[in-house]
Every structure is written in C-alpha cells, then in structure tokens.
Design a protein around this motif. Structure first.
Motif, PDB file in Angstrom:
ATOM      1  N   LEU B  70       0.834  -1.211   0.000  1.00 48.36           N
ATOM      2  CA  LEU B  70       0.000   0.000   0.000  1.00 48.36           C
ATOM      3  C   LEU B  70       0.869   1.262   0.000  1.00 48.36           C
ATOM      4  CD1 LEU B  70      -2.714  -1.061   2.610  1.00 48.36           C
ATOM      5  CD2 LEU B  70      -3.036  -0.831   0.145  1.00 48.36           C
ATOM      6  N   GLN B  71       1.968   1.190   0.723  1.00 43.42           N
ATOM      7  CA  GLN B  71       2.844   2.354   0.802  1.00 43.42           C
ATOM      8  C   GLN B  71       3.615   2.591  -0.494  1.00 43.42           C
ATOM      9  OE1 GLN B  71       3.374   4.716   3.505  1.00 43.42           O
ATOM     10  NE2 GLN B  71       1.338   3.820   3.691  1.00 43.42           N
ATOM     11  N   SER B  72       3.649   1.593  -1.359  1.00 40.52           N
ATOM     12  CA  SER B  72       4.450   1.690  -2.576  1.00 40.52           C
ATOM     13  C   SER B  72       3.789   2.502  -3.673  1.00 40.52           C
ATOM     14  CB  SER B  72       4.748   0.282  -3.109  1.00 40.52           C
ATOM     15  OG  SER B  72       5.430  -0.461  -2.133  1.00 40.52           O
ATOM     16  N   THR B  76      -2.487   4.841  -2.853  1.00 46.23           N
ATOM     17  CA  THR B  76      -2.907   4.059  -1.689  1.00 46.23           C
ATOM     18  C   THR B  76      -2.104   4.396  -0.421  1.00 46.23           C
ATOM     19  OG1 THR B  76      -1.405   2.257  -2.315  1.00 46.23           O
ATOM     20  CG2 THR B  76      -3.692   2.089  -3.062  1.00 46.23           C
ATOM     21  N   ALA B  77      -1.001   5.105  -0.605  1.00 50.34           N
ATOM     22  CA  ALA B  77      -0.120   5.363   0.540  1.00 50.34           C
ATOM     23  C   ALA B  77      -0.784   6.229   1.598  1.00 50.34           C
ATOM     24  CB  ALA B  77       1.171   6.028   0.063  1.00 50.34           C
ATOM     25  N   ASP B  78      -1.735   7.046   1.178  1.00 53.04           N
ATOM     26  CA  ASP B  78      -2.359   7.962   2.135  1.00 53.04           C
ATOM     27  C   ASP B  78      -3.598   7.393   2.813  1.00 53.04           C
ATOM     28  OD1 ASP B  78      -0.450   9.883   1.682  1.00 53.04           O
ATOM     29  OD2 ASP B  78      -1.573  10.824   0.047  1.00 53.04           O
ATOM     30  N   GLY B  99       2.181   3.373   7.298  1.00 45.36           N
ATOM     31  CA  GLY B  99       0.872   3.980   7.095  1.00 45.36           C
ATOM     32  C   GLY B  99      -0.113   3.723   8.213  1.00 45.36           C
ATOM     33  N   VAL B 100       0.349   3.077   9.279  1.00 44.35           N
ATOM     34  CA  VAL B 100      -0.551   2.779  10.400  1.00 44.35           C
ATOM     35  C   VAL B 100      -0.727   4.042  11.245  1.00 44.35           C
ATOM     36  CG1 VAL B 100      -0.889   1.396  12.482  1.00 44.35           C
ATOM     37  CG2 VAL B 100       0.115   0.360  10.433  1.00 44.35           C
TER      38      VAL B 100
END
Lengths: 252, 123
Positions: B70-72, B76-78, B99-100
C-alpha cells in the motif's frame, strides 16, 4: 524423552515426527505459548459477548452471536484440555484396542457444528471395515480434534475437509486433509523454534494455526507410541497419525 | 451521526470481521471485507477505501507485506490504516512508516472503539 526432535522422511516422502525436545516442550514453556494461542478465541468471545449485550440487535442476531460464543469457547476448551493432559501426563498412556472408524465418527460429530457455523464441511472417507488399532481412545480423539481445528479455516465450500482412514500393512493411518496455504517444508522445526523462543507466531500463512494444537497432538501421540506426520500438498496439507494395528483379535 | 465513507476490514477470522462490519455499518459506514492480503489488494485497486481496519495476522502474505504494498503507490499510501491486534508489544512509532495511524488493543477494546477510531483518522 529424547533430546532432539527426530523428523524422518519415509519412502513416500512424508515426514514423520518422533520424539520431542524435552527442555523446549516442558510444561511452562508450552503454557506460555498456549496463552498466546488461546488469546485469539478469548478476544473473539469477549467481542461477541459484548455484542450480545448490545441494545440494537435483533433476537435472531442475538441467537447467532450466542451460538458463536458457545462454539468458540468449545474450540478454546478443546485446546486447553489437551494442553492440560499433555502437561500432567508424564507416563505412557494405557492402550487398548480401538475402532478408528468409531473414533473418527465421534470426532466429526463433535466438529460438525463448528464447521457448519463457519460454512465448512468435514467428511469421512473409509472402508466399511477397518482393523482395530492400539491406542488410547481419549487421546486419539484429542489428536484428531486438534487436526480438525487446525484445518477449520483452510477448507472451502468447494473442497470439504476430508478425514480419511487408510490401512498400511500393520498400521492404520488417519489423516485430515485441508485445502489452503501450503505449509513450509520445515514446519515442525519452525514450531519448536517458536515455542522455545516463547514467541509463537502463526504458522506461515496460517494465522489461525499457530501450532500449539499440533505440538500437543504430537506429544500426545508420542505417549501412545504412535506417529504424527504431515504430507504437504500444493494446495494444503494432510496431518496424519499412524497407529499400530491391534493383534488381539488374531489371538481368538 | 451517519457517515457514507467506505472502510475496508481485513480480518482472517470471519466472525471477528462480521463483528467489526456490524459496528461500522450501524454507524453508516459502508464496509468492504477481505480475509487475506491478495483480496485486499484487489479490492483496494478496484475502489480505494477511506480507511482500512486490519489484523496483523492474515492468511497468505503477511500484513506487513500488504502495508508495504500500500505504501508503494501514491494513490494508496495515504489511506489511513488502523491495526486491531492482541499483540501487546506493538509500537505505533514502528508501524507509522507503514501507514498505520492507530493501534487498537483487541483484548481491551469495546465494540464502539472501532467506530470512534475510524472517525478519528478520517477527521
């Protein structure tokens, strides 16, 4: 008790697990690992219990939640009970001629409500007549219940969990086949390592199966001189217990 | 109060997932469910949720693999991620780079906590 876990590969490429790592599997260490394993159903029961008490749910939902609480508690109790037996039983267990078909039917009868509630199915495959085996009925039940609980989350409606009894010369094998994530080739070694570090994490790709139940099954099997093992499949695994055929009937 | 935002619940234990879904839907959130990382990635690609509630113990690839995935990607990173876990030694500072945004201790949580926490990350 052996000092080292003896994992052998038989002619069919399956892994038999004999012996146990005494200093790793002593009661206190296993208890710590078990506490982690039991956390999951306890968390679930607590949440379900809180939900049952909420004002904004229907009677039908309340009934469903109550059933889930009961079934989850039964799953936890099965594990706790087996752990207790493992911890307190130091000697070899009394053995007797046991009809494996009868035991399997009892186990499936006990597991079916839980499987049904999760939309899963467990079936039994066996010849109509199966030789008597040398076992402790109670222990054999617990081993198969552990296999069943382990398999619960890895079946699908398309592929029911299969419990099968097969004869192999002077041995009878009872296996529980599931369809799900493949287990690592060194699964048992991983389990013993995790238990020894008191950091039991889920079996690779199998969060509902951290392995305490399987380790317990292995220890219990050892106490009745039987062998627990695993056959790895691309789409799952078969956990099995091999039992000696009883020669008592041949004496008659 | 009613919310129309979508929340993805990623939980391998189906009854726990049902429970989270009931709580969120009762407060007006729309919920999509995934039981493992692959399904979650597919669903995120189809329709990115406003927030993700997830367990750390998932079938198949682990939760950290999913968080890393997701962070990549910038889209989706946000997405704010809330972790529900019974693991007592989790450190939010260690998970923040993934991202937690919040950690809920599932051994102590009240059912309404999940809604309150989702709202807090959507503010």
């Amino acid at each position: 008790m052996r000092d080292k876990l003896d994992i052998t590969m038989n002619a069919e490429g399956n892994r038999n697990i004999r012996g146990s790592v005494g200093h790793l599997f002593d009661g206190s260490v296993l208890s710590v690992a078990a506490a982690g394993e039991l956390t999951s159903p306890l968390v679930l029961m607590r949440q379900l219990g809180l939900a049952v008490g909420a004002d904004n749910i229907s009677d039908e939902e309340r009934k469903l939640l109550s059933e889930q609480v009961t079934l989850t508690s039964e799953r936890a109790l099965r594990l706790a009970s087996s752990l207790n037996m493992t911890a307190v039983t130091q000697q070899a267990l009394p053995l007797e001629p046991v009809n494996p078909l009868s035991v399997c039917r009892d186990v499936i009868h006990e597991l079916t409500p839980m499987f049904s509630a999760y939309g899963r199915e467990i079936t039994l495959q066996s010849r109509a007549r199966v030789p008597l085996t040398v076992a402790n009925r109670n222990v054999l039940q617990r081993i198969l219940l552990a296999f069943g609980d382990n398999a619960l989350f890895y079946g699908s409606k398309k592929h029911p969990i299969q419990m099968a009894i097969t004869g192999r010369g002077d041995r009878v094998r009872i296996g529980v086949r599931d369809y799900g994530p493949a287990v690592p080739i060194d699964m048992w070694s991983q389990l013993e390592g995790r238990v020894s570090r008191r950091a039991l994490a889920p079996l690779s790709s199998r969060p509902q199966a951290s392995g305490v139940g399987l380790i317990t099954a292995q220890r219990l099997a050892e106490k009745m001189d039987s062998i627990v093992g695993i056959v790895r499949h691309r789409d799952g695994a078969t956990f099995y217990v091999d039992l000696n055929v009883s020669g008592q009937m041949s004496l008659l | 109060m009613s919310d129309s935002k979508s929340v993805m619940v990623i939980e391998s234990e189906p009854w726990l997932g049902d429970h989270y879904q009931r709580q969120l839907e009762s407060q007006g959130f729309s919920v999509v469910r995934a039981s493992h990382a692959y399904a979650a990635i597919d669903l995120v690609d189809e329709n990115p949720p406003s927030a993700i509630v997830m367990s750390l113990l998932l079938d198949g690839p682990g939760a950290l693999n999913l968080l890393h995935e997701l962070q990549s990607y910038t889209d989706t990173a946000d997405i704010p991620v809330i972790v529900c876990s019974s693991m007592a030694d989790l450190d939010i500072d260690e998970l923040r780079p993934y991202g937690v945004r919040r950690i809920i201790n599932s051994t102590m949580m009240h059912p309404s906590d999940i809604v309150a926490t989702v709202r807090s990350v959507l503010l």
